[in-house]
Design a protein around this motif. Structure first.
Motif, PDB file in Angstrom:
ATOM      1  N   ASN A 141       1.051  -2.642  -8.460  1.00  0.00           N
ATOM      2  CA  ASN A 141       0.272  -1.866  -8.357  1.00  0.00           C
ATOM      3  C   ASN A 141       0.767  -0.511  -8.043  1.00  0.00           C
ATOM      4  O   ASN A 141       0.508   0.154  -7.708  1.00  0.00           O
ATOM      5  N   ALA A 142       2.549  -0.418  -8.227  1.00  0.00           N
ATOM      6  CA  ALA A 142       3.183   1.091  -7.643  1.00  0.00           C
ATOM      7  C   ALA A 142       2.877   0.376  -6.248  1.00  0.00           C
ATOM      8  O   ALA A 142       2.696   1.726  -5.835  1.00  0.00           O
ATOM      9  N   ASN A 143       3.035  -0.838  -5.575  1.00  0.00           N
ATOM     10  CA  ASN A 143       2.727  -0.349  -4.325  1.00  0.00           C
ATOM     11  C   ASN A 143       4.404  -0.367  -3.758  1.00  0.00           C
ATOM     12  O   ASN A 143       4.920  -1.409  -3.191  1.00  0.00           O
ATOM     13  N   TYR A 144       5.106   1.132  -3.410  1.00  0.00           N
ATOM     14  CA  TYR A 144       6.217   1.211  -2.781  1.00  0.00           C
ATOM     15  C   TYR A 144       6.596   0.943  -1.856  1.00  0.00           C
ATOM     16  O   TYR A 144       7.579   0.310  -1.701  1.00  0.00           O
ATOM     17  N   ILE A 145       5.773   0.887  -0.437  1.00  0.00           N
ATOM     18  CA  ILE A 145       5.652   0.072   1.094  1.00  0.00           C
ATOM     19  C   ILE A 145       5.997  -1.271   0.618  1.00  0.00           C
ATOM     20  O   ILE A 145       7.209  -2.020   1.061  1.00  0.00           O
ATOM     21  N   GLY A 146       5.264  -1.945  -0.530  1.00  0.00           N
ATOM     22  CA  GLY A 146       5.832  -3.761  -0.241  1.00  0.00           C
ATOM     23  C   GLY A 146       6.787  -4.158  -1.271  1.00  0.00           C
ATOM     24  O   GLY A 146       7.353  -4.268  -0.977  1.00  0.00           O
ATOM     25  N   ILE A 147       7.533  -2.772  -2.077  1.00  0.00           N
ATOM     26  CA  ILE A 147       8.144  -2.985  -2.907  1.00  0.00           C
ATOM     27  C   ILE A 147       9.773  -2.934  -2.237  1.00  0.00           C
ATOM     28  O   ILE A 147      10.640  -3.364  -2.809  1.00  0.00           O
ATOM     29  N   LEU A 148       9.957  -2.216  -1.444  1.00  0.00           N
ATOM     30  CA  LEU A 148      10.966  -1.503  -0.405  1.00  0.00           C
ATOM     31  C   LEU A 148      10.928  -2.366   0.062  1.00  0.00           C
ATOM     32  O   LEU A 148      12.398  -3.547   0.457  1.00  0.00           O
ATOM     33  N   VAL A 285      19.083   3.447  -1.392  1.00  0.00           N
ATOM     34  CA  VAL A 285      17.651   2.895  -0.930  1.00  0.00           C
ATOM     35  C   VAL A 285      17.047   4.679  -0.409  1.00  0.00           C
ATOM     36  O   VAL A 285      15.573   4.187  -0.089  1.00  0.00           O
ATOM     37  N   SER A 286      17.681   4.826  -0.031  1.00  0.00           N
ATOM     38  CA  SER A 286      16.829   6.713   1.228  1.00  0.00           C
ATOM     39  C   SER A 286      16.097   7.208   0.017  1.00  0.00           C
ATOM     40  O   SER A 286      15.241   7.989   0.185  1.00  0.00           O
ATOM     41  N   ILE A 287      16.241   7.444  -1.310  1.00  0.00           N
ATOM     42  CA  ILE A 287      15.655   8.242  -2.532  1.00  0.00           C
ATOM     43  C   ILE A 287      14.749   7.303  -2.981  1.00  0.00           C
ATOM     44  O   ILE A 287      13.080   8.157  -2.552  1.00  0.00           O
ATOM     45  N   PRO A 288      14.239   5.673  -2.948  1.00  0.00           N
ATOM     46  CA  PRO A 288      12.766   5.704  -3.131  1.00  0.00           C
ATOM     47  C   PRO A 288      11.915   5.184  -1.751  1.00  0.00           C
ATOM     48  O   PRO A 288      10.692   5.322  -1.506  1.00  0.00           O
ATOM     49  N   ALA A 291      10.814   9.093  -1.555  1.00  0.00           N
ATOM     50  CA  ALA A 291       9.257   8.954  -2.191  1.00  0.00           C
ATOM     51  C   ALA A 291       7.894   8.808  -1.565  1.00  0.00           C
ATOM     52  O   ALA A 291       7.538   8.696  -1.684  1.00  0.00           O
ATOM     53  N   THR A 292       8.253   7.240  -0.495  1.00  0.00           N
ATOM     54  CA  THR A 292       7.449   6.817   0.149  1.00  0.00           C
ATOM     55  C   THR A 292       7.067   7.281   1.348  1.00  0.00           C
ATOM     56  O   THR A 292       5.371   7.590   1.276  1.00  0.00           O
ATOM     57  N   CYS A 334       2.880  10.276   5.240  1.00  0.00           N
ATOM     58  CA  CYS A 334       3.811   9.579   5.270  1.00  0.00           C
ATOM     59  C   CYS A 334       3.153   8.090   4.483  1.00  0.00           C
ATOM     60  O   CYS A 334       4.010   7.279   3.945  1.00  0.00           O
ATOM     61  N   GLY A 335       1.734   8.569   5.357  1.00  0.00           N
ATOM     62  CA  GLY A 335       1.220   7.406   4.201  1.00  0.00           C
ATOM     63  C   GLY A 335       0.748   7.153   3.203  1.00  0.00           C
ATOM     64  O   GLY A 335      -0.077   6.623   2.460  1.00  0.00           O
ATOM     65  N   ALA A 336       0.686   8.708   2.906  1.00  0.00           N
ATOM     66  CA  ALA A 336       0.518   8.758   1.147  1.00  0.00           C
ATOM     67  C   ALA A 336       0.898   8.364   0.356  1.00  0.00           C
ATOM     68  O   ALA A 336       2.523   8.091   0.597  1.00  0.00           O
TER      69      ALA A 336
END
Length: 412
Positions: A141-148, A285-288, A291-292, A334-336
């Motif tokens: 689902n491209a959930n980047y919060i979860g991926i990170l 770490v900082s770039i991904p 993006a979040t 930040c939550g977008a």
């Protein structure tokens, strides 16, 4: 033909993109019906980037943390501080400009069926649930919060793994990065397709009735990019920040403008950080993460459209409420999500601060989608280019403290 292909490969990516852009505009204006099939190139390009970006983030972050050596300092605290400061100031600037140049809307229909968060607690709850999302589902689902989150946990768990395991993870990371460079080579064709799609689908006429709103939105974003962000960077590096600012806009912002996705632009930003000579342990770490959570453009969009609704309905706003809106827009930003139009569904949350009904707020979202061709492009360009800008600023600040000479012009 061979010589032509060779000359094309010798050109910089930015020049190739500009050529693709020009050809796309000419085709869309001159022969729109014939050019329509070319639109698939844009969908394929963005689709490929979005498909590979979640896997890239997982392996880059996991590899960086797993191979981090004890005692090796990173600048994550400074970078996160810059991200949050930049996002808040962008929201504040947007609020101030919206009071100086109030905008009223002709509210549009068509967005009522979209679901928006009901309050701040809903946003925070969604963020927390995203953190503990199933890792496979998060990638799907491209959930980047979860991926990170899972990448960090896996990276920490692998800190004591054998060197052979760490090498394998690093090799996977390098392989995925290589795949990304292959995809990026098709950026000029992809952007040509995206431009044709935008012009043939929406036309320029649909933007004319919202000219003032677009002028305020884009004006705020340009001001943040060319005035606010350079001031923030100058306070960190104590040197002329503009060579670095323009470098980030040129090599990151232009690509992000057309892909309209911070997540899809992660590979471009990683490459730029490498060119600037930044610490891979940090920027992996900082770039991904940027993006979040680094969403200055989203903060501008949320603030301007919310106050446009406020002015349309004749609601009086005092200074304390305006400051609260600046903070709320930063939190919402930040939550977008880091995808096209990700900030628009958080507008009803900001509108709720003024007691604006959800059905009216969703009409404002509809206006956002109408002007999204330009608004979202400028927003993503600001968001994504700032990820590299603040990462570099934090790195150069550390170099300055360590007594290392910084040549901004040479680095940029």
């Amino acid at each position: 033909m061979k010589n032509l292909f060779k000359k094309w490969n010798q050109m910089s990516l930015v020049k190739q993109i500009i050529i693709g852009l020009i050809i796309g505009i000419i085709l869309a204006v001159a022969i729109p019906e014939v050019a329509k099939p070319v639109v698939i190139l844009g969908s394929l390009f963005v689709g490929a980037l979005k498909a590979i970006a979640p896997v890239l983030v997982l392996f880059l972050v996991m590899s960086a943390i797993a191979q981090h050596k004890s005692g090796h300092e990173t600048n994550m605290k400074s970078i996160i501080g810059l991200y949050l400061l930049g996002t808040f100031l962008a929201g504040l600037i947007a609020v101030i400009v919206s009071f100086i140049v109030p905008v009223s809307l002709t509210l549009a229909k068509g967005a009522e069926d979209l679901a928006a968060p009901g309050g701040v607690t809903d946003v925070l709850k969604a963020l927390l649930l995203n953190v503990v999302d199933n890792p496979v589902k998060a990638i799907f689902n491209a959930n980047y919060i979860g991926i990170l989150a899972w990448a960090v946990v896996l990276g920490i768990a692998l800190r004591n793994a054998p060197d052979t395991t760490k090498t394998m993870i690093s090799n996977f990371s390098d392989a995925v990065s290589k795949m990304v460079t292959w995809v990026i080579k098709f950026a000029p064709l992809g952007i040509m397709g995206l431009v044709i799609d935008s012009i043939t689908t929406n036309g320029i006429e649909s933007l004319l009735s919202y000219g003032k709103l677009l002028a305020v939105l884009i004006g705020c974003m340009v001001f943040v990019a060319l005035v606010v962000n350079p001031i923030i960077v100058f306070t960190a590096i104590r040197q002329n920040p503009y060579p670095l600012v323009f470098k980030c806009i040129k090599e990151s912002g232009i690509t992000a403008f057309f892909t309209r996705s911070s997540a899809a632009n992660i590979p471009v930003n990683m490459k730029l950080c490498e060119k600037l000579g930044l610490d891979k342990d940090t920027y992996s770490v900082s770039i991904p993460l940027g993006a979040t959570i680094n969403m200055a453009g989203a903060a501008v969009t949320i603030s301007v459209l919310t106050l446009a609704a406020v002015h349309t309905l004749g609601i009086q706003v005092d200074i304390p409420t305006a400051i609260i809106l600046s903070v709320l827009s930063a939190v919402c930003a930040c939550g977008a999500s880091g995808v096209a139009g990700g900030s628009l569904l958080l507008i009803p949350l900001a509108c709720s601060l003024f007691g604006i009904p959800n059905d009216v707020a969703m009409q404002v979202v509809g206006v956002g989608f109408i002007i999204g061709v330009l608004q979202d492009s400028f927003e993503t360009s600001l968001n994504s280019s700032t990820d590299v800008l603040f990462t570099a600023a934090a790195e150069f600040k550390k170099w300055r403290k360590d007594g290392k000479k910084i040549d901004i012009k040479k680095a940029a």
